[in-house]
Design a protein around this motif. Structure first.
Motif: not given
Length: 256
Positions: A77-78, A80-82, A84-85
């Motif tokens: 999940t962490t 995935a956040a990176v 996406i950017f």
């Protein structure tokens, strides 16, 4: 039709030659390997049995299994956040500049092409044997894979919606929020679910190296030759992976 047959024949000939050369180089004895299969199956049935004594260790095994699952989910999940950017920066549809696009693609390629096990060994030198090392190894590998997947998902977004919002004078963030993310989100969620499954499998091997999670328990009982407990650990891993795969497949059917 004849051309296709010739191509198939040539392909089979190449496979046979490559196989023969590989056997010759490695000095692999095919006959010995084949005759050893019945002995290997017999050994597994006689040693890898779940007994009452091994079942008594199930609570500690489940505790370590939970640690592995949550570490895999957190890393995914962490990451995935990176990703996406980086995916927005690397995609042709949403890139801000060519420099950032090249940089994002380079990070994805570099992270993805180094195996998670190799990342674990590299990070082991700096962080030692702990959960942080396992988390970081999974995180880095996941960033590389998801960034590449997100770039492709964003590139598949319909250009008409982006052009329409651009024509109305919408800002970059409005275009991303209203046109890009809504269209690519189902695919992104599908890739995230896939990586959670993959990371749980990878976390077992990473745990052997970092001394954490279910991998540590597996390695501990394997080295002490407690094969009955090894069988139980393996069984719990298989059941967990199958359950998570079934759940993620159901979620994919709903969102796609």
């Amino acid at each position: 039709m004849k051309r296709k047959r010739w191509q198939t024949t040539i392909l089979l000939a190449v496979i046979i030659v490559v196989t023969y050369v590989s056997i010759a180089i490695t000095e692999f004895n095919v006959l010995t390997g084949i005759t050893a299969i019945p002995q290997a199956i017999g050994w597994m049935f006689s040693h890898l049995l779940i007994t009452q004594e091994s079942l008594a260790k199930l609570p500690s095994i489940l505790e370590k299994l939970n640690e592995t699952i949550f570490m895999s989910i957190a890393a995914t999940t962490t990451a995935a956040a990176v990703s996406i950017f980086l995916g927005l920066m690397g995609s042709k549809t949403t890139r801000v500049s060519n420099v950032l696009s090249v940089l994002a693609r380079f990070i994805a390629s570099f992270s993805r092409n180094i195996p998670v096990v190799a990342w674990a060994l590299i990070l082991l030198l700096s962080f030692g044997q702990n959960s942080m090392t396992g988390y970081l190894a999974l995180f880095v590998g996941t960033v590389g894979f998801l960034t590449r997947a997100f770039i492709e998902s964003i590139d598949e977004v319909s250009g008409s919606a982006v052009e329409a919002l651009t024509a109305t004078g919408a800002t970059y963030f409005q275009i991303v929020n209203k046109a890009v993310i809504p269209q690519s989100l189902p695919q992104m969620i599908s890739w995230i679910l896939f990586m959670i499954e993959t990371n749980i499998r990878s976390a077992t091997l990473v745990g052997i190296l970092t001394g954490t999670g279910i991998g540590y328990i597996f390695d501990l009982y394997y080295k002490t030759m407690d094969y009955n407990t090894v069988a139980l650990v393996t069984f719990t891993i298989v059941i967990t992976v199958i359950a998570i795969e079934m759940a993620s497949n159901y979620i994919r059917k709903v969102i796609l």
